[in-house]
Design a protein around this motif. Structure first.
Motif, PDB file in Angstrom:
ATOM      1  N   ALA A 146       0.858  -1.184   0.000  1.00  0.00           N
ATOM      2  CA  ALA A 146       0.000   0.000   0.000  1.00  0.00           C
ATOM      3  C   ALA A 146       0.893   1.232   0.000  1.00  0.00           C
ATOM      4  O   ALA A 146       1.644   1.466   0.946  1.00  0.00           O
ATOM      5  N   LEU A 147       0.813   2.002  -1.078  1.00  0.00           N
ATOM      6  CA  LEU A 147       1.595   3.223  -1.209  1.00  0.00           C
ATOM      7  C   LEU A 147       0.667   4.392  -0.870  1.00  0.00           C
ATOM      8  O   LEU A 147      -0.139   4.828  -1.693  1.00  0.00           O
ATOM      9  N   ILE A 148       0.752   4.873   0.361  1.00  0.00           N
ATOM     10  CA  ILE A 148      -0.114   5.962   0.815  1.00  0.00           C
ATOM     11  C   ILE A 148       0.495   7.255   0.321  1.00  0.00           C
ATOM     12  O   ILE A 148       1.409   7.823   0.923  1.00  0.00           O
ATOM     13  N   ASP A 149      -0.008   7.726  -0.829  1.00  0.00           N
ATOM     14  CA  ASP A 149       0.671   8.825  -1.504  1.00  0.00           C
ATOM     15  C   ASP A 149      -0.276   9.506  -2.475  1.00  0.00           C
ATOM     16  O   ASP A 149      -1.479   9.608  -2.210  1.00  0.00           O
ATOM     17  N   GLN A 150       0.241   9.905  -3.655  1.00  0.00           N
ATOM     18  CA  GLN A 150      -0.522  10.690  -4.621  1.00  0.00           C
ATOM     19  C   GLN A 150      -0.818   9.954  -5.922  1.00  0.00           C
ATOM     20  O   GLN A 150      -1.234  10.570  -6.895  1.00  0.00           O
ATOM     21  N   GLY A 151      -0.619   8.644  -5.950  1.00  0.00           N
ATOM     22  CA  GLY A 151      -0.889   7.891  -7.163  1.00  0.00           C
ATOM     23  C   GLY A 151       0.320   7.818  -8.077  1.00  0.00           C
ATOM     24  O   GLY A 151       1.299   8.549  -7.917  1.00  0.00           O
ATOM     25  N   ILE A 152       0.267   6.915  -9.070  1.00  0.00           N
ATOM     26  CA  ILE A 152       1.398   6.704  -9.967  1.00  0.00           C
ATOM     27  C   ILE A 152       0.942   6.866 -11.417  1.00  0.00           C
ATOM     28  O   ILE A 152      -0.240   6.936 -11.714  1.00  0.00           O
ATOM     29  N   ASP A 153       1.931   6.940 -12.308  1.00  0.00           N
ATOM     30  CA  ASP A 153       1.694   6.996 -13.751  1.00  0.00           C
ATOM     31  C   ASP A 153       1.543   5.560 -14.246  1.00  0.00           C
ATOM     32  O   ASP A 153       2.517   4.813 -14.344  1.00  0.00           O
ATOM     33  N   LEU A 154       0.317   5.158 -14.565  1.00  0.00           N
ATOM     34  CA  LEU A 154       0.034   3.759 -14.903  1.00  0.00           C
ATOM     35  C   LEU A 154       0.649   3.323 -16.222  1.00  0.00           C
ATOM     36  O   LEU A 154       0.707   2.122 -16.505  1.00  0.00           O
ATOM     37  N   LEU A 155       1.105   4.261 -17.049  1.00  0.00           N
ATOM     38  CA  LEU A 155       1.716   3.903 -18.327  1.00  0.00           C
ATOM     39  C   LEU A 155       3.214   4.188 -18.356  1.00  0.00           C
ATOM     40  O   LEU A 155       3.840   4.106 -19.416  1.00  0.00           O
ATOM     41  N   HIS A 156       3.782   4.522 -17.209  1.00  0.00           N
ATOM     42  CA  HIS A 156       5.241   4.664 -17.192  1.00  0.00           C
ATOM     43  C   HIS A 156       5.846   3.285 -17.439  1.00  0.00           C
ATOM     44  O   HIS A 156       5.460   2.303 -16.795  1.00  0.00           O
ATOM     45  N   ALA A 193      -3.196   3.846  -2.292  1.00  0.00           N
ATOM     46  CA  ALA A 193      -3.995   4.323  -1.163  1.00  0.00           C
ATOM     47  C   ALA A 193      -3.741   5.824  -1.053  1.00  0.00           C
ATOM     48  O   ALA A 193      -2.685   6.244  -0.593  1.00  0.00           O
ATOM     49  N   ARG A 194      -4.685   6.594  -1.488  1.00  0.00           N
ATOM     50  CA  ARG A 194      -4.473   8.039  -1.597  1.00  0.00           C
ATOM     51  C   ARG A 194      -4.344   8.685  -0.214  1.00  0.00           C
ATOM     52  O   ARG A 194      -5.147   8.464   0.682  1.00  0.00           O
ATOM     53  N   SER A 195      -3.319   9.502  -0.043  1.00  0.00           N
ATOM     54  CA  SER A 195      -3.067  10.149   1.241  1.00  0.00           C
ATOM     55  C   SER A 195      -4.125  11.199   1.529  1.00  0.00           C
ATOM     56  O   SER A 195      -4.716  11.793   0.622  1.00  0.00           O
ATOM     57  N   SER A 196      -4.367  11.432   2.799  1.00  0.00           N
ATOM     58  CA  SER A 196      -5.306  12.458   3.232  1.00  0.00           C
ATOM     59  C   SER A 196      -4.932  12.878   4.632  1.00  0.00           C
ATOM     60  O   SER A 196      -4.025  12.304   5.257  1.00  0.00           O
ATOM     61  N   GLU A 197      -5.613  13.873   5.139  1.00  0.00           N
ATOM     62  CA  GLU A 197      -5.306  14.347   6.480  1.00  0.00           C
ATOM     63  C   GLU A 197      -5.720  13.338   7.540  1.00  0.00           C
ATOM     64  O   GLU A 197      -5.107  13.239   8.597  1.00  0.00           O
ATOM     65  N   GLU A 198      -6.766  12.579   7.269  1.00  0.00           N
ATOM     66  CA  GLU A 198      -7.250  11.614   8.233  1.00  0.00           C
ATOM     67  C   GLU A 198      -6.329  10.394   8.303  1.00  0.00           C
ATOM     68  O   GLU A 198      -5.504  10.158   7.438  1.00  0.00           O
ATOM     69  N   MET A 199      -6.521   9.607   9.329  1.00  0.00           N
ATOM     70  CA  MET A 199      -5.787   8.350   9.468  1.00  0.00           C
ATOM     71  C   MET A 199      -6.451   7.225   8.685  1.00  0.00           C
ATOM     72  O   MET A 199      -5.965   6.097   8.667  1.00  0.00           O
ATOM     73  N   ARG A 200      -7.563   7.513   8.015  1.00  0.00           N
ATOM     74  CA  ARG A 200      -8.314   6.470   7.333  1.00  0.00           C
ATOM     75  C   ARG A 200      -7.481   5.700   6.303  1.00  0.00           C
ATOM     76  O   ARG A 200      -7.630   4.467   6.195  1.00  0.00           O
ATOM     77  N   PRO A 201      -6.621   6.348   5.496  1.00  0.00           N
ATOM     78  CA  PRO A 201      -5.822   5.548   4.548  1.00  0.00           C
ATOM     79  C   PRO A 201      -4.975   4.481   5.234  1.00  0.00           C
ATOM     80  O   PRO A 201      -4.831   3.372   4.710  1.00  0.00           O
ATOM     81  N   PHE A 202      -4.439   4.802   6.410  1.00  0.00           N
ATOM     82  CA  PHE A 202      -3.661   3.808   7.146  1.00  0.00           C
ATOM     83  C   PHE A 202      -4.568   2.690   7.647  1.00  0.00           C
ATOM     84  O   PHE A 202      -4.233   1.503   7.527  1.00  0.00           O
ATOM     85  N   SER A 256      -7.083  -4.081   4.975  1.00  0.00           N
ATOM     86  CA  SER A 256      -7.317  -4.758   3.699  1.00  0.00           C
ATOM     87  C   SER A 256      -6.568  -6.088   3.636  1.00  0.00           C
ATOM     88  O   SER A 256      -5.348  -6.133   3.829  1.00  0.00           O
ATOM     89  N   PRO A 257      -7.247  -7.189   3.336  1.00  0.00           N
ATOM     90  CA  PRO A 257      -6.545  -8.471   3.196  1.00  0.00           C
ATOM     91  C   PRO A 257      -5.633  -8.514   1.973  1.00  0.00           C
ATOM     92  O   PRO A 257      -4.800  -9.423   1.867  1.00  0.00           O
ATOM     93  N   GLN A 258      -5.778  -7.543   1.068  1.00  0.00           N
ATOM     94  CA  GLN A 258      -4.934  -7.503  -0.126  1.00  0.00           C
ATOM     95  C   GLN A 258      -3.566  -6.879   0.145  1.00  0.00           C
ATOM     96  O   GLN A 258      -2.658  -7.001  -0.672  1.00  0.00           O
ATOM     97  N   VAL A 259      -3.421  -6.184   1.262  1.00  0.00           N
ATOM     98  CA  VAL A 259      -2.196  -5.426   1.549  1.00  0.00           C
ATOM     99  C   VAL A 259      -1.279  -6.235   2.446  1.00  0.00           C
ATOM    100  O   VAL A 259      -1.708  -6.783   3.464  1.00  0.00           O
ATOM    101  N   ASP A 260       0.003  -6.292   2.060  1.00  0.00           N
ATOM    102  CA  ASP A 260       1.007  -7.007   2.847  1.00  0.00           C
ATOM    103  C   ASP A 260       1.956  -6.071   3.587  1.00  0.00           C
ATOM    104  O   ASP A 260       2.432  -6.399   4.675  1.00  0.00           O
ATOM    105  N   VAL A 261       2.265  -4.933   2.977  1.00  0.00           N
ATOM    106  CA  VAL A 261       3.221  -3.972   3.532  1.00  0.00           C
ATOM    107  C   VAL A 261       2.636  -2.581   3.354  1.00  0.00           C
ATOM    108  O   VAL A 261       2.001  -2.309   2.320  1.00  0.00           O
ATOM    109  N   ILE A 262       2.832  -1.701   4.333  1.00  0.00           N
ATOM    110  CA  ILE A 262       2.326  -0.330   4.235  1.00  0.00           C
ATOM    111  C   ILE A 262       3.507   0.620   4.173  1.00  0.00           C
ATOM    112  O   ILE A 262       4.416   0.562   5.018  1.00  0.00           O
TER     113      ILE A 262
END
Length: 964
Positions: free
Chosen positions: A182-192, A379-388, A394-400
């Motif tokens: 889970a990359l708690i950040d601003q998203g990536i370029d899907l076609l890079h 996982a889009r970052s936000s001010e809340e702790m909800r992304p964490f 999430s059962p799909q996430v192994d590392v944060i």
């Protein structure tokens, strides 16, 4: 319903059915009578919310594990909307009218709480949409042609510095395959091309993006599209002033994507992005169409499903001879809010850090990151702790991974409590820039080759470390936490083609996108198109996350058990000590993939295979046995020896007693002996605290070592416990109230110096005299941040920092041959010091990760530094209508101001202010203002004007004191 409970004084989790939990006579469940403990910062935020004009306030809670259902029941009585709940951790988020904030905070059964500003926005350049249809998308991709090859000797990803080639040679499948981060950040370029594909655990090719975790709202993020119901007849719908062709007749929902991104620097405005398109949603079939060509015909558009169901992507733009102008996206469907999330990215940071994490060659990338075959969950970052919370749950996430500063110092007390709870409950590794029990906090290392080849900075080329000294707790560390690990910064990494970290300049250089108010002339080192060179901890944190992902791949392959604590212990004990640096600068050392994997495998052989609880140790403070993370103490003067004590408890593993060898892992500077264990063998019975003592030989400086606990039967080090003492450097008194310190800083090095000023001054003036060393700061501007000061440490571990930047002074260079410039004097005043400890950070171009070929040469010889403290204090007493004053320290001038109360209100009306200029030790008498009754409490403050007129500010008000 199964909920979690805390048992015993050591944090241990077990499941309890709350519906059958014992209740007190008042109906409140046992253990749920306490209120949330707010930090000073969170209390202030709550008061701001109460007094704000905003109708609604967002509040986050962490309920006590046995009290979740009770808390939810109490909250539902109030006029509030519960937005999100994670019962397993006890995290709750709600919206409530500002007038009811206090009622919410008074709810019983809460462990922590904080209020948030609901108007939070992710990026000033990210413009929330007007949701209007203009019928056109306009943009220009900054990097349409991405490099496809990398010549030998050019920029590189420093895999060799951290043991990755050895790991991959011995364990080819230890490359992150099958692991989702889970990359708690601003998203990536899907076609890079470096961020397009990955591998699953069986080696099959899968998309790099494994999933999307949406946490923001349409009011916060323009990637959301709110929709309304429409009916299609004759193959068309009418909406937003247009007629749209649709795939079939029937019911749909329709909305408008109106997405903007505005670069900050005027020169970059031609790269502004504006995407405007109709969005069609077939709710029955769960299909989505985006009118990317802008022709009002959805039948020609790619059919998309929620990315969690089918990994579909689409794009705006096209590829032609001029390059790849496509802007890709995926979609997520939110039936609750009747909205579509279009994952475009909302800033450059996500792609900037994703390269060091998981770039690869599979679809045309030019290097492999730390976990090249791992997948990413956005996982889009936000001010809340909800992304964490959502990432951990999430059962799909192994590392944060969070490449941001989170849960540091008292201002983020709530975040720390939440993250520690999430780690305890979900047991997943968290890598961040944080000081959280169970997490791995990462700071920056650079090898000589990284400085030379990647940053292209000037010599000397040496190993360098940057960030831990001023990023950690400093002199006040009540828990003794030392969870920092070094990773290589200044790495080759990716950047988004359309939301880049840096843009091509008209002069042929590459520059940051910063507004002119910061510095328009900041340039990046040369890198292949579509790539850039990392700096700061952001892309360094992801390197360590990648190493963790590699270890998870191998642990699954060999059926080795792990959790967050075990993974941290393997990385800390398997790291490499960087020679020449004290442990206080490098803490647990440099991440070493091969060493960490060997440790993880060896630790598994010490565990009891039938006990699900892995062997680990807790540390308790002596004598109250409160859980801490290590031993920490301030020692006020060097010399002699003292005995330190902690209690250590072994949990998990085999029952009965087990013998452990105790030893000290010292830092990278030989010959310094500060800690010695009094016993080298201790038998630890499971779950029983054992007292462990060690002798401390205090010498001036910041001293950190690690008490290593090695299982005697196998010789495996299972954990290392930090032992940390700080002893102030001696100061030379040159006059009453004036103290000095002299030292030398080697080239490409930094130093942290701690001092004590025990004279209880009302104000302190500090001056650092050192040669100018040229440009070296986080934005490469032509200034010299040789020092900053921990002005006024306070008891909760926070302090105010003053970066003092000296522009090149006039005068001859001290040593032109060795690039040592003229003497520079950096000055500041702290008019209200709150503690006697002072921290000064010094460097001589010690952070080359921020340098480029455009910076002047760095010094090649040690530079001298002189630090001078000038203390001011005036003592006062009252004799009837006369105020008797005495100057106790350095000479000063200023005026006395009188106040009716302890807060900094305006001075008493009509009170006189008396200017004074006094020598040290001199005493004088002043008549009190005539309008002050003799019986009235009176407060006073010194409005200080420095004798030396070399500071911009002309007056400094000291703390108010009551006149006895």
């Amino acid at each position: 319903m199964a909920l979690l409970a805390v048992t015993a004084s050591i944090t241990t989790w077990s499941y309890v059915d709350q519906n059958h939990a014992a209740r007190a006579a008042n109906g409140i469940p046992i253990g749920c009578s306490g209120r949330a403990q707010l930090s000073e910062f969170d209390s202030t935020q709550a008061m701001v919310a109460l007094r704000s004009n905003k109708p609604d306030v967002t509040i986050e809670f962490l309920a006590h594990p046995t009290c979740v259902s009770y808390v939810l029941g109490e909250l539902r009585i109030l006029p509030a909307t519960i937005e999100f709940v994670d019962r397993k951790s006890g995290y709750i988020e709600l919206e409530i009218a500002a007038a009811h904030v206090q009622e919410v905070l008074d709810t019983k059964g809460l462990d922590a709480a904080r209020t948030l500003d609901s108007s939070y926005s992710l990026d000033p350049a990210y413009v929330l949409p007007a949701r209007r249809m203009v019928g056109v998308s306009s943009y220009r991709v900054a990097w349409p042609r991405v490099a496809t090859s990398l010549a030998p000797g050019q920029q590189f990803f420093p895999a060799g510095e951290i043991g990755l080639p050895a790991l991959w040679k011995n364990e080819p499948e230890g490359d992150g395959r099958g692991v989702r981060i889970a990359l708690i950040d601003q998203g990536i370029d899907l076609l890079h091309p470096a961020l397009h594909l990955a591998k699953n655990a069986n080696g099959g090719i899968v998309p790099k993006l494994a999933g999307i975790i949406t946490t923001n709202t349409p009011q916060q993020d323009g990637e959301w599209v709110e929709t309304r119901a429409v009916e299609a007849m004759g193959g068309f719908i009418d909406a937003a002033g247009h007629s749209w062709r649709v795939p079939h007749d029937g019911s749909y929902r329709f909305g408008i994507l109106d997405w903007h991104f505005e670069p900050k620097l005027e020169e970059d405005k031609s790269y502004a992005l504006h995407l405007n398109a109709g969005v069609l949603w077939d709710t029955a079939k769960k299909l989505v169409w985006i009118d990317t060509p802008g022709d009002h015909d959805f039948t020609k558009d790619r059919v998309l499903q929620d990315y969690s169901i089918a990994h579909h992507i689409a794009w705006f733009g096209k590829t032609d001879r001029s390059g790849d102008e496509r802007i890709p996206f995926a979609v997520a469907i939110d039936t609750h809010h009747q909205a579509i999330y279009i994952d475009l990215g909302n800033g450059p940071h996500g792609a900037f850090v994703a390269g060091t994490l998981a770039a690869n060659h599979l679809s045309g990338g030019i290097f492999d990151g730390a976990a090249p075959m791992a997948q990413i969950i956005d996982a889009r970052s936000s001010e809340e702790m909800r992304p964490f919370v959502m990432s951990f749950a999430s059962p799909q996430v192994d590392v944060i991974n969070c490449s941001c500063g989170v849960a540091r110092y008292d201002e983020q007390h709530f975040a720390r409590v939440v993250l520690e709870r999430l780690i305890q409950v979900y047991r997943k590794p968290l890598i961040c820039y944080c000081e959280v029990r169970g997490a791995i906090s990462v700071s920056d290392y650079q090898s000589p080759d990284q400085t030379r080849r990647n940053r292209r900075a000037s010599p000397p080329y040496r190993e360098t470390i940057n960030g831990i000294e001023w990023g950690s707790w400093g002199h006040d560390n009540p828990s003794g936490i030392e969870n920092w690990l070094l990773g290589p910064s200044a790495s080759l990494t990716t950047q988004s083609r359309y939301l880049p970290f840096s843009y091509p300049r008209s002069n042929g250089r590459v520059g940051y996108d910063f507004p002119k108010s910061v510095d328009a002339q900041t340039f990046y080192p040369v890198a292949p198109p579509g790539y850039t060179i990392g700096e700061n901890p952001s892309p360094t944190i992801t390197v360590v996350s990648g190493v963790v992902a590699d270890m998870v791949s191998l642990a699954r392959r060999y059926h080795i058990r792990y959790d967050a604590i075990r993974m941290s212990n393997a990385l800390f004990t398997g790291s490499r000590t960087v020679a020449g640096f004290p442990a206080s600068v490098q803490e647990n050392g440099l991440v070493n993939a091969m060493g960490a994997w060997h440790q993880l495998a060896a630790m598994s052989r010490v565990d009891d295979p039938i006990n699900p609880d892995l062997t680990h140790f807790d540390v308790l403070r002596d004598p109250d046995k409160t859980q801490v993370d290590g031993y920490f103490q301030n020692i006020f003067k060097p010399g002699g020896d003292i005995v330190g004590r902690i209690w250590i408890v072994r949990h998990g593993g085999y029952g009965g007693s087990r013998m452990y060898n105790l030893s000290i892992r010292r830092d990278g500077i030989p010959g310094i002996l500060v800690f010695t264990p009094l016993r080298t063998n201790v038998k630890f019975a499971r779950d029983i605290p054992m007292l462990v003592a060690f002798r401390i030989y205090p010498t001036a400086g910041d001293h950190l070592a690690y008490l290593q606990l090695a299982d005697k039967r196998s010789g495996t080090v299972m954990q290392q416990i930090p032992l940390h003492v700080i002893v102030p450097e001696p100061l030379t008194t040159t006059a009453l109230g004036v103290k000095t310190f002299h030292t030398f800083i080697p080239p490409r090095r930094s130093a942290s110096e701690y001092f004590m000023l025990p004279d209880n001054p009302s104000a302190v003036r500090i001056e650092v005299s050192t040669p100018y060393t040229g440009s070296n700061n986080p934005y490469n501007s032509p200034t010299n941040p040789i020092a900053f000061f921990g002005l006024s440490y306070v008891s909760n571990g926070t302090w105010s920092k003053s970066w003092l930047k000296g522009i090149r002074p006039k005068g001859p260079a001290l040593d032109m041959l060795h690039h040592v410039g003229p003497i520079d004097n950096l000055r500041a005043i702290d008019p209200q010091p709150t503690a006697s400890w002072w921290f000064v950070y010094l460097q001589s171009r010690g952070a080359p990760e921020y340098e480029t070929q455009y910076d002047p040469p760095a010094p090649t010889v040690p530079i001298p530094v002189t630090i001078a403290f000038e203390e001011y204090r005036v003592d006062a007493r009252r004799e009837g209508s006369i105020l008797v004053l005495r100057n106790a320290l350095a000479p000063l001038k200023g005026r006395i101001e009188f106040f009716a109360g302890p807060s900094a209100t305006p001075p008493l009306s009509g009170s006189e202010t008396t200017y004074v200029t006094r020598k040290q030790g001199e005493q004088w008498r002043l008549a009190l203002p005539s309008n002050v009754p003799l019986s009235e409490r009176l407060y006073w403050a010194l409005h200080l004007s420095p004798l030396k007129t070399d500071l911009k500010q002309t007056g400094y008000l000291t703390k108010l004191k009551q006149i006895p």
